[in-house]
Write a protein that holds these residues in place. Structure first.
Motif, PDB file in Angstrom:
ATOM      1  N   LEU A   1       0.863  -1.180   0.000  1.00  0.00           N
ATOM      2  CA  LEU A   1       0.000   0.000   0.000  1.00  0.00           C
ATOM      3  C   LEU A   1       0.897   1.226   0.000  1.00  0.00           C
ATOM      4  O   LEU A   1       1.709   1.400   0.903  1.00  0.00           O
ATOM      5  N   THR A   2       0.783   2.076  -1.010  1.00  0.00           N
ATOM      6  CA  THR A   2       1.699   3.209  -1.130  1.00  0.00           C
ATOM      7  C   THR A   2       0.958   4.516  -1.381  1.00  0.00           C
ATOM      8  O   THR A   2      -0.100   4.544  -2.019  1.00  0.00           O
ATOM      9  N   ASP A   3       1.534   5.591  -0.835  1.00  0.00           N
ATOM     10  CA  ASP A   3       1.031   6.927  -1.104  1.00  0.00           C
ATOM     11  C   ASP A   3       1.527   7.370  -2.481  1.00  0.00           C
ATOM     12  O   ASP A   3       2.515   6.836  -3.005  1.00  0.00           O
ATOM     13  N   LEU A   4       0.840   8.347  -3.077  1.00  0.00           N
ATOM     14  CA  LEU A   4       1.233   8.808  -4.403  1.00  0.00           C
ATOM     15  C   LEU A   4       2.408   9.777  -4.332  1.00  0.00           C
ATOM     16  O   LEU A   4       3.395   9.622  -5.060  1.00  0.00           O
TER      17      LEU A   4
ATOM     18  N   GLY B   1       4.824   7.739  -6.004  1.00  0.00           N
ATOM     19  CA  GLY B   1       4.425   6.358  -5.777  1.00  0.00           C
ATOM     20  C   GLY B   1       4.230   5.586  -7.063  1.00  0.00           C
ATOM     21  O   GLY B   1       4.323   4.350  -7.078  1.00  0.00           O
ATOM     22  N   LEU B   2       3.958   6.302  -8.175  1.00  0.00           N
ATOM     23  CA  LEU B   2       3.815   5.629  -9.466  1.00  0.00           C
ATOM     24  C   LEU B   2       5.114   4.949  -9.882  1.00  0.00           C
ATOM     25  O   LEU B   2       5.100   3.916 -10.559  1.00  0.00           O
ATOM     26  N   GLU B   3       6.247   5.530  -9.485  1.00  0.00           N
ATOM     27  CA  GLU B   3       7.539   4.908  -9.786  1.00  0.00           C
ATOM     28  C   GLU B   3       7.676   3.587  -9.040  1.00  0.00           C
ATOM     29  O   GLU B   3       8.218   2.611  -9.583  1.00  0.00           O
ATOM     30  N   LEU B   4       7.165   3.536  -7.809  1.00  0.00           N
ATOM     31  CA  LEU B   4       7.191   2.291  -7.053  1.00  0.00           C
ATOM     32  C   LEU B   4       6.254   1.255  -7.666  1.00  0.00           C
ATOM     33  O   LEU B   4       6.587   0.058  -7.717  1.00  0.00           O
ATOM     34  N   VAL B   5       5.096   1.714  -8.147  1.00  0.00           N
ATOM     35  CA  VAL B   5       4.163   0.804  -8.826  1.00  0.00           C
ATOM     36  C   VAL B   5       4.826   0.168 -10.043  1.00  0.00           C
ATOM     37  O   VAL B   5       4.749  -1.049 -10.263  1.00  0.00           O
TER      38      VAL B   5
ATOM     39  N   ILE C   1      -6.062   6.649 -13.706  1.00  0.00           N
ATOM     40  CA  ILE C   1      -5.906   5.886 -14.953  1.00  0.00           C
ATOM     41  C   ILE C   1      -4.451   5.504 -15.167  1.00  0.00           C
ATOM     42  O   ILE C   1      -4.130   4.370 -15.536  1.00  0.00           O
ATOM     43  N   GLU C   2      -3.534   6.452 -14.932  1.00  0.00           N
ATOM     44  CA  GLU C   2      -2.105   6.164 -15.121  1.00  0.00           C
ATOM     45  C   GLU C   2      -1.630   5.075 -14.164  1.00  0.00           C
ATOM     46  O   GLU C   2      -0.892   4.174 -14.559  1.00  0.00           O
ATOM     47  N   ALA C   3      -2.056   5.139 -12.892  1.00  0.00           N
ATOM     48  CA  ALA C   3      -1.647   4.139 -11.904  1.00  0.00           C
ATOM     49  C   ALA C   3      -2.158   2.761 -12.272  1.00  0.00           C
ATOM     50  O   ALA C   3      -1.417   1.761 -12.193  1.00  0.00           O
ATOM     51  N   LEU C   4      -3.406   2.668 -12.691  1.00  0.00           N
ATOM     52  CA  LEU C   4      -3.988   1.369 -13.036  1.00  0.00           C
ATOM     53  C   LEU C   4      -3.329   0.786 -14.287  1.00  0.00           C
ATOM     54  O   LEU C   4      -3.128  -0.420 -14.388  1.00  0.00           O
ATOM     55  N   LYS C   5      -2.991   1.654 -15.239  1.00  0.00           N
ATOM     56  CA  LYS C   5      -2.323   1.157 -16.442  1.00  0.00           C
ATOM     57  C   LYS C   5      -0.903   0.688 -16.149  1.00  0.00           C
ATOM     58  O   LYS C   5      -0.391  -0.207 -16.827  1.00  0.00           O
ATOM     59  N   LEU C   6      -0.260   1.273 -15.153  1.00  0.00           N
ATOM     60  CA  LEU C   6       1.092   0.839 -14.786  1.00  0.00           C
ATOM     61  C   LEU C   6       1.090  -0.477 -14.027  1.00  0.00           C
ATOM     62  O   LEU C   6       2.150  -1.077 -13.852  1.00  0.00           O
ATOM     63  N   GLY C   7      -0.082  -0.919 -13.588  1.00  0.00           N
ATOM     64  CA  GLY C   7      -0.156  -2.208 -12.906  1.00  0.00           C
ATOM     65  C   GLY C   7      -0.680  -2.157 -11.494  1.00  0.00           C
ATOM     66  O   GLY C   7      -0.653  -3.168 -10.785  1.00  0.00           O
TER      67      GLY C   7
END
Length: 573
Positions: A51-54, A61-65, A89-95
């Motif tokens: 579980l990560t903050d943005l 946090g997207l880099e961690l995702v 949308i960007e977070a979900l597309k990154l996985g």
């Protein structure tokens, strides 16, 4: 072994709250306050989920995702106070497994963790039996085919099932969009919840809000009891919006808010109720083209189209036709309670693989049902299929190519002719090239000529060559493709003889376009059909009976098409 989690956030109080909640659920957790610390912890330990903050002090946090998704399939959720549709949308597309906005409520956190645990359980089962996992067996049994285009599609479905991201299924009618939607639900952590499919085009516009969100007793005339909406019925499961392009604009606004906020308010109620659903949507239309035309909201389009899954046509997977045919024959034998399963001959198999299936998988099943009905024995021969010996679509393509070549030659000759009549050069009448019959594949092009009236225009010799209905349509400057034959596909030139008031009919267009419609065939035909109907209505002063006769159709059929194409019956223009 106990489940472990990594919590990444720069707020100490929130980290402590999440740790306490996870401990009560029997989950051991570690806390990281920066991006670099989180990457170090993840590399040195074997966590089950994250579980990560943005926004972190030293990065996003997207880099961690992206870092975690590249090396494992373990679920990771993003929790942030700076949420927006684009970031989600960007977070979900990154996985990312899910995207949650702060302030984080404890029930929402528990639901998020429970879904993550279900994904972990699915991953463990798949690793224990990688060759024949239950998910893979379900996928192979319900999505028939192992062609080159189907294998990557199946792998993508397995990945999408693990996520909570909205999925948009695109593809032609009959490709199996609802089958894939049910598969995504049954393979997901939400499998124990309800799968609620709804055809958006089948609900009357005045009842849509009540159907989607429900209503309270007495909220309007006829509301004799409380009613649960589709969102409440799908709580904890999946809501499948089929033909989402048919939603009216007024309903799109309300639907967008419900999807974003994950809360709904029934008609007549004073409070909003939270719902936990996953949205799957589908349509055979080009949504992007509808957005550009202002017929579909752009914000809703990006909200439901987080991940697009394109389904192939049956013509793109001809290698799967034999196994699909055997599958459908087995289903027909079971449903019809036949003594033995019908079998196709080798010639019938070959003929099916050669046929151009405009209706895709649905058409294949219809062909087989007809063949089983016509066959007197359990053996189905090529004659029982009811398919023409000559592929109609191939014939049409051939005729269209011949016509295009003829018209091109005619244009070249015309360009070289310096003595071309000015009446033809200056003709700016808009050409109407729509096919009144959408199930026919051939569209003919005619040069349009203004005609003052029907009387005196059509001679008896003309009526002996074409029927009266086509003649009337031609006199009004409207094309009719119902009775056109190959005899009138040759290039002839329209001449306007003012003395005798006679016209020769031509099928040669002044221009030929070799560009396919950008919005797709279906939408293009609908637009052209709408223009043609409006033209006929204007010519007849909006008299639908005369317009129907002019178009060569029935009054009821015209009324149906006007409703389908959103043509108001009381337009004055």
């Amino acid at each position: 072994m106990a489940t472990t989690a990594l919590v990444v956030d720069d707020e100490v109080d929130l980290c402590r709250l999440m740790q306490i909640t996870l401990t009560k659920m029997g989950i051991k957790s570690d806390v990281a306050y920066t991006l670099s610390q989180a990457k170090s912890y993840w590399q040195d330990n074997d966590y089950d989920f994250c579980l990560t903050d943005l926004k972190l002090p030293d990065g996003s946090g997207l880099e961690l995702v992206k870092h975690i998704s590249a090396s494992s399939n373990k679920p990771i959720a993003v929790i942030t106070a700076h949420g927006s549709m684009d970031l989600a949308i960007e977070a979900l597309k990154l996985g990312a497994f899910d995207f949650v906005n702060k302030p984080l409520e404890l029930p929402r956190l528990r639901q998020l963790v429970e879904n993550a645990l279900k994904v972990i359980h699915q991953n463990n089962e798949a690793e224990a039996a990688p060759e024949s996992s239950p998910e893979q067996q379900m996928l192979d049994s319900r999505l028939i085919g192992d062609s080159a285009v189907m294998l990557p599609l199946k792998n993508t479905i397995l990945k999408l099932a693990r996520s909570q991201a909205p999925v948009f299924l695109s593809g032609a009618s009959g490709t199996g969009k609802e089958v894939v939607a049910r598969l995504i639900h049954d393979l997901s952590p939400r499998r124990d919840g309800s799968f609620v499919p709804v055809n958006c085009g089948a609900i009357p516009s005045e009842l849509m809000e009540s159907e989607f969100f429900g209503h309270k007793k007495g909220s309007f005339t006829g509301a004799v009891a409380d009613k649960q909406g589709l969102f409440q019925q799908a709580n904890g499961g999946t809501l499948f919006l089929d033909e989402v392009a048919d939603l009216p604009l007024a309903m799109q606004v309300k639907l967008l808010r419900a999807i974003q906020e994950k809360t709904v308010r029934a008609i007549g109620d004073t409070k909003e109720v939270p719902v936990d659903i996953r949205i799957l949507s589908a349509t055979h239309k080009d949504l992007n083209q509808l957005v550009q035309g202002g017929m579909f909201r752009q914000d809703l389009y990006y909200r439901i189209n987080v991940i697009e899954l394109k389904l192939p046509t049956l013509n793109a997977r001809r290698d799967d036709i034999p196994v699909l045919a055997e599958h459908f024959l087995a289903m027909i034998a079971e449903e019809w309670q036949l003594e033995s399963q019908p079998l196709l001959t080798a010639e019938a198999h070959l003929r099916l693989q050669q046929h151009d299936f405009a209706g895709n998988v649905r058409e294949l099943r219809n062909v087989l049902e007809r063949a089983v009905t016509l066959a007197e024995t359990s053996t189905i021969d090529i004659s029982h299929l009811g398919l023409s010996d000559f592929d109609v679509n191939q014939k049409t393509d051939k005729h269209q190519k011949i016509n295009e070549n003829r018209i091109s030659d005619s244009i070249e000759k015309t360009d070289k002719n310096d003595e071309k009549p000015s009446s033809i050069k200056n003709d700016t009448t808009q050409q109407v090239t729509a096919n009144l019959h959408p199930y026919r594949t051939m569209t003919h092009h005619y040069a349009a000529v203004k005609r003052p009236s029907i009387s005196g225009v059509i001679s008896d010799s003309t009526l002996s060559e074409i029927d009266r209905r086509s003649a009337v349509s031609t006199a009004y400057g409207i094309e009719s493709t119902d009775e056109v034959t190959d005899k009138y596909q040759s290039e002839t030139v329209i001449k306007n003889d003012n003395e005798h008031n006679q016209f020769d009919i031509t099928t040669a267009s002044n221009t030929v376009s070799d560009q396919l419609p950008a919005q797709g065939l279906e939408l293009y035909l609908q637009e052209q059909e709408k223009k043609l109907i409006i033209t006929a209505l204007k010519q007849t002063g909006w008299n639908k009976t005369q317009a129907a006769e002019l178009l060569g159709t029935t009054f009821r059929s015209l009324r149906y098409r006007m409703t389908k194409l959103d043509i108001a019956e009381d337009q004055s223009e």
